[in-house]
Design a protein around this motif. Structure first.
Motif, PDB file in Angstrom:
ATOM      1  N   GLN A  24       0.828  -1.213   0.000  1.00 24.49           N
ATOM      2  CA  GLN A  24       0.000   0.000   0.000  1.00 24.49           C
ATOM      3  C   GLN A  24       0.857   1.256   0.000  1.00 24.49           C
ATOM      4  OE1 GLN A  24      -0.506   2.280   2.765  1.00 24.49           O
ATOM      5  NE2 GLN A  24      -2.136   3.493   1.758  1.00 24.49           N
ATOM      6  N   ALA A  25       1.950   1.222   0.764  1.00 31.02           N
ATOM      7  CA  ALA A  25       2.809   2.406   0.859  1.00 31.02           C
ATOM      8  C   ALA A  25       3.603   2.635  -0.413  1.00 31.02           C
ATOM      9  CB  ALA A  25       3.749   2.266   2.060  1.00 31.02           C
ATOM     10  N   GLU A  26       4.275   1.580  -0.895  1.00 27.77           N
ATOM     11  CA  GLU A  26       5.099   1.734  -2.096  1.00 27.77           C
ATOM     12  C   GLU A  26       4.249   1.876  -3.346  1.00 27.77           C
ATOM     13  OE1 GLU A  26       7.892  -1.473  -2.230  1.00 27.77           O
ATOM     14  OE2 GLU A  26       9.095  -0.677  -0.561  1.00 27.77           O
ATOM     15  N   ARG A  28       1.336   3.300  -3.346  1.00 26.05           N
ATOM     16  CA  ARG A  28       0.566   4.536  -3.174  1.00 26.05           C
ATOM     17  C   ARG A  28      -0.915   4.307  -3.479  1.00 26.05           C
ATOM     18  NH1 ARG A  28       2.211   9.224  -6.151  1.00 26.05           N
ATOM     19  NH2 ARG A  28       2.432   7.855  -7.938  1.00 26.05           N
ATOM     20  N   SER A  50      -5.176   5.241   3.513  1.00 22.92           N
ATOM     21  CA  SER A  50      -4.602   6.581   3.657  1.00 22.92           C
ATOM     22  C   SER A  50      -5.465   7.482   4.520  1.00 22.92           C
ATOM     23  CB  SER A  50      -4.434   7.216   2.265  1.00 22.92           C
ATOM     24  OG  SER A  50      -5.684   7.275   1.599  1.00 22.92           O
ATOM     25  N   VAL A 205      -3.990   7.802  -9.193  1.00 22.74           N
ATOM     26  CA  VAL A 205      -2.939   8.464  -8.432  1.00 22.74           C
ATOM     27  C   VAL A 205      -1.912   9.001  -9.431  1.00 22.74           C
ATOM     28  CG1 VAL A 205      -1.168   8.213  -6.655  1.00 22.74           C
ATOM     29  CG2 VAL A 205      -3.309   6.906  -6.497  1.00 22.74           C
ATOM     30  N   ASP A 210       1.890  13.002  -5.206  1.00 22.03           N
ATOM     31  CA  ASP A 210       0.942  12.315  -4.326  1.00 22.03           C
ATOM     32  C   ASP A 210      -0.395  13.036  -4.305  1.00 22.03           C
ATOM     33  OD1 ASP A 210       2.801  10.369  -3.713  1.00 22.03           O
ATOM     34  OD2 ASP A 210       3.582  11.456  -1.967  1.00 22.03           O
ATOM     35  N   CYS A 321      -7.179   1.861  -6.865  1.00 23.16           N
ATOM     36  CA  CYS A 321      -6.363   2.759  -7.672  1.00 23.16           C
ATOM     37  C   CYS A 321      -6.177   2.150  -9.053  1.00 23.16           C
ATOM     38  CB  CYS A 321      -5.010   3.025  -7.017  1.00 23.16           C
ATOM     39  SG  CYS A 321      -4.136   1.562  -6.467  1.00 23.16           S
ATOM     40  N   GLY A 324      -0.462   0.947  -9.587  1.00 26.51           N
ATOM     41  CA  GLY A 324       0.283   1.081  -8.344  1.00 26.51           C
ATOM     42  C   GLY A 324       0.809  -0.241  -7.864  1.00 26.51           C
TER      43      GLY A 324
END
Length: 461
Positions: A24-26, A28, A50, A205, A210, A321, A324
């Motif tokens: 999820q972080a990498e 985004r 998020s 995204v 961001d 998304c 991603g």
């Protein structure tokens, strides 16, 4: 299907959470939700988001894109199992006038019908289905780009045609047939063609910043059987259990195994990755295991369903998304984490309930020429034949109930195995698709094609 978090060890649960947190972080992703299934039940659920305090649970819908194709394939296989159609039937037999009628039902299921990958005209995933009111609008003037059956070429219109085939033979809309024949029997009450609250919104995204852009939500119309559905990790966990084990209310275990069997030639570019396609299911060799399932994407959403039947572990991963996180890799990693950290505990060995003495007589070592094989009785009432050592042709065989067997997989799939007996009732040899297996290599007096040299085995003098 209830979630039983405590069934996994704390270290395993943390490893699963870490994997989706990194994804999820990498990647985004505004949100990412996942579930792991073992033994037919959800044993872990996790989410990253998020928005603080708004982590999605197993009942929040996401759009699942091409996982819809697997649902459509289930409907087609039901028609086959009922005898309404044969997989070898050309489309023209049941749905004439499409321009793609030479392709068989099986070829359409396996994306080998030669049809184009996409519908002509504007990008069908981001435009209303009303722009394509007829099959001709979906298929275009030249539906086929390749000869049917010659190569794998992923085709969204191909599954539109299969949806139309279901509607024609059932006399009802695809969505209605799906609800009645699959969703309701399996208890998938949070899977639907239109979004039902609570559901995630789809986002794009920006690749270099961001920031977000909402994606349009379109009804795909005739393209619905290729990618319309919305679902949840809870429902897809149930669907994964069904695809692994079958459910006689929908499809038998034997038929879902057929769906997981390679049905398309492997592209040269796919040889390294070891990917393939069955009947409505993607196949992949990864980390030493065979994974089946399907991926999905539509503007604003990504989805993945990954199953390892051998490990009895499956994973569902959903994100809202357009691009991603690589959910195929995430799903495969979730399966691997559980399979390696907590390997499947085998069922206790149990003796067979009953054995036919005529079959037991066949157990043991056999020779095809000088190649040593061993025949074993299998728990389901069949037999298996495999090389005594090393690798080579091997298969399980199902009993035909008349003293013969039919190969279930590999080189001998569909081939007939029988024991040939002498006039006194003793076994002379095994016949497997004309191959002769004897108790000794080139056994004297056996019916070996070409005969056996009467001077027998010898050294070099």
């Amino acid at each position: 299907m209830t979630t039983s978090q405590e069934e996994l060890l704390p270290a395993t649960r943390r490893a699963l959470l870490h994997r989706i947190a990194v994804a999820q972080a990498e990647g985004r992703a505004p949100s990412l939700v996942a579930a792991v299934v073992r033994g037919g039940r959800v044993v872990w659920h996790g989410a990253r988001t998020s928005v603080d305090g708004h982590g999605p649970d197993e009942n929040v819908q996401y759009r699942i894109g091409s996982i819809t194709k697997t649902f459509t394939a289930v409907l087609v296989l039901r028609l086959r199992d009922e005898g309404v159609l044969a997989l070898s039937d050309p489309l023209e037999k049941h749905l004439p006038g499409t321009g793609a009628g030479e392709a068989s039902v099986a070829e359409l299921l396996a994306h080998t019908g030669g049809l184009a990958a996409e519908s002509p005209g504007p990008w069908w995933e981001r435009t209303p289905g009303s722009l394509r009111p007829e099959l001709g609008d979906v298929l275009g003037e030249q539906p086929r780009l390749h000869p049917a059956g010659r190569c794998f070429h992923y085709s969204n219109p191909g599954y539109t045609v299969l949806g139309a085939l279901v509607e024609k033979l059932r006399g009802a809309p695809w969505e209605e047939v799906l609800r009645r024949e699959v969703l309701e029997p399996l208890g998938l009450d949070r899977t639907s063609a239109q979004p039902l609250a609570p559901h995630a919104g789809g986002w794009a995204v920006h690749p270099w910043a961001d920031v977000l852009l909402p994606e349009p939500l379109e009804d795909l119309g005739l393209m619905a059987p290729a990618g319309q559905l919305w679902s949840t990790t809870g429902d897809l966990a149930k669907f994964a259990a069904f695809l692994a084990h079958g459910d006689d209310r929908v499809l038998s275990a034997e038929t879902v195994q057929e769906m997981r069997t390679p049905a398309a030639p492997v592209e040269a570019t796919d040889l390294v990755d070891g990917v393939g396609y069955g009947l409505g299911m993607q196949l992949q060799h990864r980390d030493g295991r065979l994974l089946t399932g399907h991926s999905g994407s539509l503007p604003g959403f990504l989805a993945n369903l990954t199953i390892s039947v051998a490990d009895d572990v499956a994973a569902v991963v959903l994100a809202n998304c357009t691009s991603g996180p690589l959910l195929g890799s995430v799903g495969a990693d979730l399966v691997r984490i559980v399979a390696e950290a907590e390997p499947r505990i085998p069922e206790p060995w149990r003796p067979l309930p009953e054995v036919d003495s005529a079959v037991l007589e066949l157990a043991g070592q056999w020779y095809w020429g000088t190649h040593a094989f061993v025949l074993r009785l299998t728990p389901e009432g069949g037999v298996s034949l495999a090389p005594l050592a090393g690798v080579g042709r091997q298969s399980r065989f199902r009993s035909n109930g008349d003293g013969t067997w039919t190969g279930r997989e590999g080189y001998y799939a569909g081939e007939a195995l029988r024991a040939v007996r002498r006039p006194d009732g003793t076994v002379s040899h095994l016949d497997l698709g004309s191959f002769v297996f004897t108790r000794q290599p080139y056994e004297e007096g056996a019916s070996v094609p070409g005969g056996v040299d009467p001077e027998g085995w010898r050294g070099i003098g």
